[in-house]
Design a protein around this motif. Sequence first.
Motif, PDB file in Angstrom:
ATOM      1  N   ALA A  91       0.824  -1.210   0.000  1.00  0.00           N
ATOM      2  CA  ALA A  91       0.000   0.000   0.000  1.00  0.00           C
ATOM      3  C   ALA A  91       0.857   1.258   0.000  1.00  0.00           C
ATOM      4  O   ALA A  91       0.570   2.211  -0.734  1.00  0.00           O
ATOM      5  N   HIS A  92       1.913   1.299   0.815  1.00  0.00           N
ATOM      6  CA  HIS A  92       2.744   2.499   0.866  1.00  0.00           C
ATOM      7  C   HIS A  92       3.506   2.717  -0.444  1.00  0.00           C
ATOM      8  O   HIS A  92       3.738   3.846  -0.868  1.00  0.00           O
ATOM      9  N   ILE A  93       3.849   1.645  -1.124  1.00  0.00           N
ATOM     10  CA  ILE A  93       4.530   1.771  -2.418  1.00  0.00           C
ATOM     11  C   ILE A  93       3.570   2.339  -3.460  1.00  0.00           C
ATOM     12  O   ILE A  93       3.939   3.217  -4.248  1.00  0.00           O
ATOM     13  N   LEU A  94       2.338   1.842  -3.460  1.00  0.00           N
ATOM     14  CA  LEU A  94       1.342   2.363  -4.402  1.00  0.00           C
ATOM     15  C   LEU A  94       1.075   3.840  -4.148  1.00  0.00           C
ATOM     16  O   LEU A  94       0.925   4.629  -5.093  1.00  0.00           O
ATOM     17  N   GLU A  95       1.010   4.230  -2.861  1.00  0.00           N
ATOM     18  CA  GLU A  95       0.797   5.639  -2.532  1.00  0.00           C
ATOM     19  C   GLU A  95       1.953   6.502  -3.044  1.00  0.00           C
ATOM     20  O   GLU A  95       1.740   7.580  -3.611  1.00  0.00           O
ATOM     21  N   GLN A  96       3.181   6.031  -2.876  1.00  0.00           N
ATOM     22  CA  GLN A  96       4.345   6.773  -3.365  1.00  0.00           C
ATOM     23  C   GLN A  96       4.316   6.898  -4.888  1.00  0.00           C
ATOM     24  O   GLN A  96       4.653   7.962  -5.438  1.00  0.00           O
ATOM     25  N   LEU A  97       3.918   5.835  -5.565  1.00  0.00           N
ATOM     26  CA  LEU A  97       3.840   5.883  -7.027  1.00  0.00           C
ATOM     27  C   LEU A  97       2.782   6.879  -7.497  1.00  0.00           C
ATOM     28  O   LEU A  97       2.996   7.626  -8.455  1.00  0.00           O
ATOM     29  N   LYS A  98       1.629   6.894  -6.818  1.00  0.00           N
ATOM     30  CA  LYS A  98       0.584   7.853  -7.191  1.00  0.00           C
ATOM     31  C   LYS A  98       1.051   9.282  -6.970  1.00  0.00           C
ATOM     32  O   LYS A  98       0.807  10.161  -7.794  1.00  0.00           O
ATOM     33  N   GLU A  99       1.726   9.524  -5.843  1.00  0.00           N
ATOM     34  CA  GLU A  99       2.250  10.859  -5.572  1.00  0.00           C
ATOM     35  C   GLU A  99       3.279  11.268  -6.620  1.00  0.00           C
ATOM     36  O   GLU A  99       3.262  12.394  -7.121  1.00  0.00           O
ATOM     37  N   ALA A 100       4.181  10.366  -6.960  1.00  0.00           N
ATOM     38  CA  ALA A 100       5.216  10.668  -7.951  1.00  0.00           C
ATOM     39  C   ALA A 100       4.587  10.949  -9.316  1.00  0.00           C
ATOM     40  O   ALA A 100       5.015  11.861 -10.030  1.00  0.00           O
ATOM     41  N   ASN A 101       3.560  10.180  -9.666  1.00  0.00           N
ATOM     42  CA  ASN A 101       2.891  10.375 -10.944  1.00  0.00           C
ATOM     43  C   ASN A 101       2.180  11.725 -10.976  1.00  0.00           C
ATOM     44  O   ASN A 101       2.263  12.459 -11.964  1.00  0.00           O
ATOM     45  N   THR A 102       1.510  12.071  -9.880  1.00  0.00           N
ATOM     46  CA  THR A 102       0.818  13.358  -9.803  1.00  0.00           C
ATOM     47  C   THR A 102       1.810  14.515  -9.878  1.00  0.00           C
ATOM     48  O   THR A 102       1.592  15.494 -10.601  1.00  0.00           O
ATOM     49  N   GLU A 103       2.908  14.392  -9.139  1.00  0.00           N
ATOM     50  CA  GLU A 103       3.924  15.444  -9.155  1.00  0.00           C
ATOM     51  C   GLU A 103       4.550  15.602 -10.536  1.00  0.00           C
ATOM     52  O   GLU A 103       4.798  16.719 -10.994  1.00  0.00           O
TER      53      GLU A 103
END
Length: 135
Positions: free
Chosen positions: A73-85
């Motif tokens: 879950a924390h990896i998916l959250e980091q990926l979503k944040e990186a994609n948004t940024e």
Amino acid sequence: MGFERSSKTSQPKLVAGVTFVIALTVAQVKMPGTHLLPENLLKLFAPRPPLPYTRPVDRDIDRVHKKNVDGVAHILEQLKEANTESLINAGMSEAMEEGEEPVYTHAEETKRQMRREERKAKKAEEFRIAKDSCS
């Protein structure tokens, strides 16, 4: 219908309405024709004693190692944040100056040219249909 093995004979008896699971040991199951062999050869087919247990020598099995297993879950959250940024930053950092044109690869340029030709042919067809309908 099931089968029951008689203690006196080796032939199964039919028992109505009951199913039995037949578990035969090695002593009960003999290879065909082995009863004809002499005693010294029959000893070759006798079961051997089980092997003794020895501890493994490569690692200590009494020593317990903690397994560091986590969820994703924390990896998916980091990926979503990186994609948004990256989407937000893509528009700001790559702002083109006045008069500058975007650079396309050869494949992108070819696709753009094909789309232009398709649009031009479609407009020409629509114009021809409109011209024919007026006449």
